[in-house]
Design an enzyme around this catalytic site. Structure first.
Site, PDB file in Angstrom:
ATOM      1  N   GLU A  93       0.828  -1.210   0.000  1.00  0.00           N
ATOM      2  CA  GLU A  93       0.000   0.000   0.000  1.00  0.00           C
ATOM      3  C   GLU A  93       0.857   1.252   0.000  1.00  0.00           C
ATOM      4  OE1 GLU A  93      -3.971  -0.124   1.905  1.00  0.00           O
ATOM      5  OE2 GLU A  93      -3.038  -1.772   2.992  1.00  0.00           O
ATOM      6  N   CYS A 106       3.821   8.350   0.958  1.00  0.00           N
ATOM      7  CA  CYS A 106       4.036   7.452   2.093  1.00  0.00           C
ATOM      8  C   CYS A 106       4.113   6.037   1.524  1.00  0.00           C
ATOM      9  CB  CYS A 106       2.865   7.604   3.059  1.00  0.00           C
ATOM     10  SG  CYS A 106       2.922   6.461   4.426  1.00  0.00           S
ATOM     11  N   CYS A 113       3.461  -6.598   8.433  1.00  0.00           N
ATOM     12  CA  CYS A 113       4.488  -6.142   9.380  1.00  0.00           C
ATOM     13  C   CYS A 113       4.580  -7.144  10.517  1.00  0.00           C
ATOM     14  CB  CYS A 113       4.128  -4.765   9.934  1.00  0.00           C
ATOM     15  SG  CYS A 113       5.370  -4.123  11.075  1.00  0.00           S
ATOM     16  N   CYS A 117       2.110  -3.566  16.988  1.00  0.00           N
ATOM     17  CA  CYS A 117       1.569  -2.353  17.599  1.00  0.00           C
ATOM     18  C   CYS A 117       0.045  -2.478  17.636  1.00  0.00           C
ATOM     19  CB  CYS A 117       1.995  -1.128  16.803  1.00  0.00           C
ATOM     20  SG  CYS A 117       3.785  -1.029  16.594  1.00  0.00           S
ATOM     21  N   CYS A 120      -2.470  -0.379  15.245  1.00  0.00           N
ATOM     22  CA  CYS A 120      -2.210  -0.369  13.798  1.00  0.00           C
ATOM     23  C   CYS A 120      -2.797  -1.605  13.136  1.00  0.00           C
ATOM     24  CB  CYS A 120      -0.705  -0.329  13.581  1.00  0.00           C
ATOM     25  SG  CYS A 120      -0.216  -0.621  11.892  1.00  0.00           S
ATOM     26  N   CYS A 344      -2.733   7.331   8.808  1.00  0.00           N
ATOM     27  CA  CYS A 344      -1.797   6.517   9.588  1.00  0.00           C
ATOM     28  C   CYS A 344      -2.512   5.410  10.343  1.00  0.00           C
ATOM     29  CB  CYS A 344      -1.086   7.376  10.620  1.00  0.00           C
ATOM     30  SG  CYS A 344       0.147   8.393   9.901  1.00  0.00           S
TER      31      CYS A 344
END
Ligand code: SF4
Length: 362
Positions: A93, A106, A113, A117, A120, A344
């Site tokens: 993305e 970005c 990942c 976290c 996220c 974000c």
């Protein structure tokens, strides 16, 4: 049969030497590099300045592009979000954010990942794999071509932030190779000074980056002022707690150029990390290490099924003014592209079912 070489991830010198291995003179290598990186062409067949036989030969031994665009979403604020696929069908993305004086892209350094976290969505994918230098460079080429047309010079400067999916410091070699490729003045000409790499806090790599002569800027995602809370929100903190992280930041600070600061990103989660007491703890933490840093407060972007809400505007303002009263330069990041889940922490939020793309393909 030998595997095809992905040329968008090679520097000009590397493209030249690759062309030499197939018996072509150096100037052909420079032409191919310019075709890929300056004219932003995505296939050898479009490189009409190359002889037909050479184009055919290149199609056998190399690739001019590997990513495909699966969907593109355009926000009411002009932000564009792309869902791309790698050749092995993994999601990548990228978000293009136009601003008055510059554009920011970005990009992702990994598909998924491995870090966990809790605020996220990408974390929920786990690590699918790290991206190659070519896959990193191609994200930028695709976004610029889509925004301005193939090969058209952008009217404003382009900044890059490695804040999409993935932990860039777990793919640092590929990232630095991609940055070397993109810095070439005969190509995209996006120099490391226009690039910011955001880490969740991989301490040894902060020190490694500090030693890179032409390096990008650094941002650290902090999210909590104490180990107790940070262990919960960003489990990487159990491996490298705040004292170690900030001591690495102190070492990094010694390599900053005059006027340069690095950034702490602080996502604001209502009732979790946004109290006045936590603002004071954060200010004290940074001041104790006397760091020449600024803090970006990022309003959390709600994304189901994450159990968080964004802090109210008043809370964010109060948090900011406490930090400032203690001498910390603080900014509030305006969320962009919330309506297309491009903000974000929202990447990987909507892959296919909940959002209809406005346009498909670029
Ligand atoms: S915030 Fe960044 S490091 Fe943490 S899980 Fe999400 S993509 Fe990974």
């Amino acid at each position: 049969m030998k595997q095809a070489v992905d040329l968008p991830g090679l520097s000009k010198a590397e493209v030249v030497s690759f062309l030499e291995t197939i018996g072509e003179p150096a100037y052909r290598g420079r032409q191919v590099f310019a075709g890929l990186q300056h004219r932003r062409l995505r296939s050898f067949d479009e490189m009409s300045d190359l002889p037909t036989q050479l184009r055919a030969r290149l199609n056998e031994v190399a690739r001019a592009s590997t990513l495909t665009i699966e969907s593109r979403y355009v926000s009411s604020d002009g932000t564009r979000r792309y869902l791309m696929k790698t050749h092995d069908n993994l999601p990548v993305e990228t978000v293009f954010i136009p601003e008055e004086r510059r554009d920011t892209i970005c990009f992702s350094s990994q598909s998924g990942c491995p870090l966990q976290c809790t605020f996220c969505l990408t974390a929920q994918l786990g690590l699918l794999r790290s991206l190659t230098p070519a896959e990193i460079v191609e994200q930028i080429i695709i976004a610029l071509n889509d925004a301005y047309g193939v090969g058209v010079k952008p009217p404003r400067g382009t900044n890059l932030v490695a804040m999409g999916a993935g932990e860039p410091f777990l793919n640092l070699d590929a990232l630095l190779q991609a940055l070397r490729v993109m810095a070439d003045k005969d190509g995209l000409f996006i120099v490391p000074n226009r690039v910011t790499v955001s880490t969740a806090g991989v301490v040894p790599k902060i020190r490694e980056l500090a030693k890179v002569p032409e390096r990008p800027h650094l941002a650290i995602s902090l999210a909590a002022p104490t180990d107790e809370l940070r262990n919960e929100l960003m489990p990487i903190n159990k491996k490298w707690p705040l004292a170690e992280l900030l001591s690495a930041c102190k070492d990094f600070e010694r390599t900053l150029k005059p006027g340069e600061r690095f950034t702490f990103e602080y996502v604001m989660l209502a009732g979790v990390n946004d109290s006045p007491e936590q603002a004071r703890q954060l200010a004290n933490l940074l001041n104790r290490h006397s760091l020449r840093a600024k803090v970006n407060l990022i309003p959390h972007n709600p994304a189901e099924p994450l159990p968080y809400r964004p802090s109210s505007e008043d809370t964010v303002e109060e948090f900011k003014s406490i930090l400032e009263s203690k001498g910390i330069h603080t900014y509030v990041r305006r969320p962009r592209g919330r309506d297309i889940f491009a903000a974000c922490g929202q990447l990987a939020a909507r892959h296919s079912t909940l959002l209809e793309p406005q346009t498909i393909g670029a």
